[in-house]
Each structure stands twice: as C-alpha cells, then as structure tokens.
Design a protein around this motif. Structure first.
Motif, mmCIF file in Angstrom:
data_model
loop_
_atom_site.group_PDB
_atom_site.id
_atom_site.type_symbol
_atom_site.label_atom_id
_atom_site.label_comp_id
_atom_site.label_asym_id
_atom_site.label_seq_id
_atom_site.Cartn_x
_atom_site.Cartn_y
_atom_site.Cartn_z
ATOM 1 N N GLU A 131 -14.320 6.762 -3.482
ATOM 2 C CA GLU A 131 -13.355 6.630 -2.943
ATOM 3 C C GLU A 131 -12.424 6.701 -4.354
ATOM 4 O O GLU A 131 -12.198 6.122 -4.775
ATOM 5 N N TYR A 132 -10.712 7.157 -3.489
ATOM 6 C CA TYR A 132 -9.463 7.485 -4.354
ATOM 7 C C TYR A 132 -8.843 6.125 -3.743
ATOM 8 O O TYR A 132 -8.645 6.118 -2.457
ATOM 9 N N ASP A 133 -7.635 6.170 -5.020
ATOM 10 C CA ASP A 133 -6.837 4.671 -4.566
ATOM 11 C C ASP A 133 -5.419 5.679 -4.801
ATOM 12 O O ASP A 133 -4.553 5.168 -5.772
ATOM 13 N N ASN A 134 -5.556 6.771 -3.645
ATOM 14 C CA ASN A 134 -4.102 6.997 -3.269
ATOM 15 C C ASN A 134 -3.109 6.154 -2.348
ATOM 16 O O ASN A 134 -3.588 5.575 -1.444
ATOM 17 N N THR A 178 0.716 3.610 -5.264
ATOM 18 C CA THR A 178 -1.147 3.675 -6.093
ATOM 19 C C THR A 178 -1.310 1.953 -7.008
ATOM 20 O O THR A 178 0.083 2.008 -7.420
ATOM 21 N N THR A 179 -2.689 1.658 -7.634
ATOM 22 C CA THR A 179 -2.274 0.849 -8.586
ATOM 23 C C THR A 179 -2.293 1.315 -9.815
ATOM 24 O O THR A 179 -2.203 0.121 -11.004
ATOM 25 N N SER A 180 -3.022 2.564 -9.959
ATOM 26 C CA SER A 180 -3.898 2.894 -10.988
ATOM 27 C C SER A 180 -3.176 4.311 -11.748
ATOM 28 O O SER A 180 -3.488 4.627 -12.862
ATOM 29 N N THR A 226 -9.496 6.532 -8.831
ATOM 30 C CA THR A 226 -10.858 6.138 -7.855
ATOM 31 C C THR A 226 -10.528 4.495 -8.180
ATOM 32 O O THR A 226 -10.416 3.987 -9.132
ATOM 33 N N THR A 227 -11.264 3.939 -6.916
ATOM 34 C CA THR A 227 -11.210 2.691 -7.413
ATOM 35 C C THR A 227 -12.672 2.324 -7.327
ATOM 36 O O THR A 227 -12.795 1.160 -7.836
ATOM 37 N N ASN A 255 0.753 -0.827 0.098
ATOM 38 C CA ASN A 255 -0.158 -0.090 0.071
ATOM 39 C C ASN A 255 0.970 1.067 0.126
ATOM 40 O O ASN A 255 0.309 2.433 0.301
#
Length: 296
Positions: free
Chosen positions: A51-54, A33-35, A40-41, A30
C-alpha cells in the motif's frame, strides 16, 4: 420529549454541519502524502501487495469539494440547514397546493362546461364519464371497489338496491354530504342470543326462505317491537331513515343466518364521508352521473 419540538431540528442541523465539515477536513488532509512521493505506508499483503501513500487525484478532490458546496447551498435554499424553512420558503404543503391550483386552472374550462349539465346529461356524455371514472378510481374505489360492486359492509353500486333512493338528487346529496347509517345492537334488549335468532328467522321469511316456523313466530312480536320503525311492517325498509329493504335478498353485511343474527345482536355502523369539501360540487355531479350510468 416532544418529537415535534425545535430541539430535533437543531440536532439534525448540528449533525449535518459537522458531517460537511468532517468531509472537507478529511479530503483536505488527504490531498497530499505525509511522507513523500512513492513512499509506502508499511502495509503489505500476500507478500508483495504493498500500500502506497499517494495523494488522492486532484479531479476527485475538486469533484468532492463541489459536491459539498452544492449540498450546503441546497440545504440553505430548501428546508435543511434552517430549522424554520429554507431561503426559498419551499414547503411540501406549498408545492402540493401549487400543483392542485395548476391542475384546477388547466381543467377549469372543462369543469365549467360540466357545471352547467345535469347528472343525467353527464351520464350520457362519453368524455364526461371518462373523467368521472378517474374521479371514482381516486375517491371511491377504495371502499366500493374498482368495479363498484362493493364489499362486505359496503353497498354495491351496480345493482338495483338503494338504501336512500336512486334519484340523481339523492345520490348527489349522499356524495356531497355523506351518510352515517347505524343499526343499534339489539341482543341484550331482545333478551339474548336465542331472541336474536328468533328475529333472524322472522326476517328470513321476507325473502321466502324456509325457516324455523316456531322460532319465527316468536320473532314476529320482537320484530314489531324494535325493528318496525326503520324496516317497516312489511320489511321493505325506510329510505328516509336509511332502513334497509329486507325483502329483496340483497344483504350488505352478509345474508347467511349467522350474519343476520350477528347484525341483530351486535349492530353495525356504516359511514360514507362527505365529499363536498374534498372534490366540490361539479366533480360530485360527475360522480353522480357515473353512478347512474353504472346502475342503469
């Protein structure tokens, strides 16, 4: 399986190690980020709550890493990661013994002064009695009460009734060596409930109470058969044997008619533990002085 076997130590060790590894892996995965940034997720609540993927904050991750490292080091130094003890060889028993040794060393000078004094002298020493009061609270109050007035089955240390005698030597011997007092159950020997009641009526005559005269007369012969050896013909007891005085109206196990019948029929056993190996002779002398000061 025996709960104290090494299996449990190794099982706990395995779970601990896996938990630490899992925390590190989870934090590492973690850290970014993955993207991509501000992606966002795909999770949205209440129409516009997205929900953001930060990534997790760097300071938070570093703090977590330090926490895990500290945990691992701590568990290796102390009994945690190593089944037979940590690198520092720390144990609860060792810690306790070290604290006791430090306390004994700190009080050694004071105890030396008390060691030379007699219980009678200590009883008159205000500072010594303050120390003795703390000793009594720690070692005796559980049974005899904080006020030393005893409880049902436990002697009162403030009255003038003494089962084994009240000289300093006898009190000190009681504290050092302990006592075990046994009153055998006489119900079946005497012939049942009615016979125990007869003896109880006879015993109550010693304190001047009004009793069933006919019953007491029957009880006299039984008393002189099975009770006289310990309590004496006059009921005044035998301190050498711990036979209680039945004439003073002081009853350790209760003074009602039913209480006395129950003791005669079923017997009682009292045990005063020996304290010589627990607190030593000097502290036992302090307690002797304290008991003398209470009774006087």
């Amino acid at each position: 399986m025996d709960f104290t076997s090494q299996f449990w130590s190794y099982l706990i060790l395995l779970v601990t190690v896996l938990s630490l590894v899992y925390v590190i892996v989870l934090a590492f995965r973690n850290r970014k980020t993955t993207s991509g940034i501000n992606e966002t997720t795909g999770h949205v609540w209440d129409e516009d709550l997205t929900e953001y993927d930060n990534p997790l904050p760097a300071w938070w991750l570093y703090l977590l890493y330090l926490t895990v490292i500290f945990s691992a080091v701590y568990l290796v130094l102390y009994p945690g990661m190593l089944p037979n003890g940590g690198i520092l060889n720390w144990t609860q028993t060792g810690q306790y013994e070290a604290e006791v040794a430090a306390a004994n060393e700190a009080f050694a000078e004071t105890m030396t002064a008390y060691q030379q004094a007699t219980p009678e002298e200590l009883a008159k020493d205000v500072q010594a009695m303050k120390t003795a009061a703390r000793l009594f609270s720690q070692n005796c109050a559980l049974c005899h009460g904080v006020d030393a007035r005893g409880a049902p089955g436990i002697p009162n240390l403030r009255d003038e009734d003494w089962i084994y005698g009240n000289t300093p030597e006898i009190i000190l011997k009681t504290i050092l060596e302990g006592r075990t007092g046994i009153m055998p159950p006489w119900g079946e020997v005497l012939g049942g409930r009615e016979a125990s009641e007869d003896v109880a009526n006879y015993v109550l005559q010693f304190t001047g109470e009004v009793v069933n005269a006919e019953s007491a007369k029957r009880g006299e012969a039984k008393y002189k058969t099975v009770c006289i050896a310990c309590h004496g013909a006059d009921g005044k007891g035998n301190q050498l044997l711990g036979g209680m005085d039945l004439t003073d109206d002081v009853w350790v196990h209760g003074g009602s008619f039913e209480d006395i019948v129950n003791v005669i029929a079923n017997g009682v056993t009292n045990h005063m533990p020996a304290h010589k190996d627990i607190i030593g002779e000097t502290k036992s002398k302090l307690l002797t002085g304290y008991v003398l000061s209470l009774s006087n």
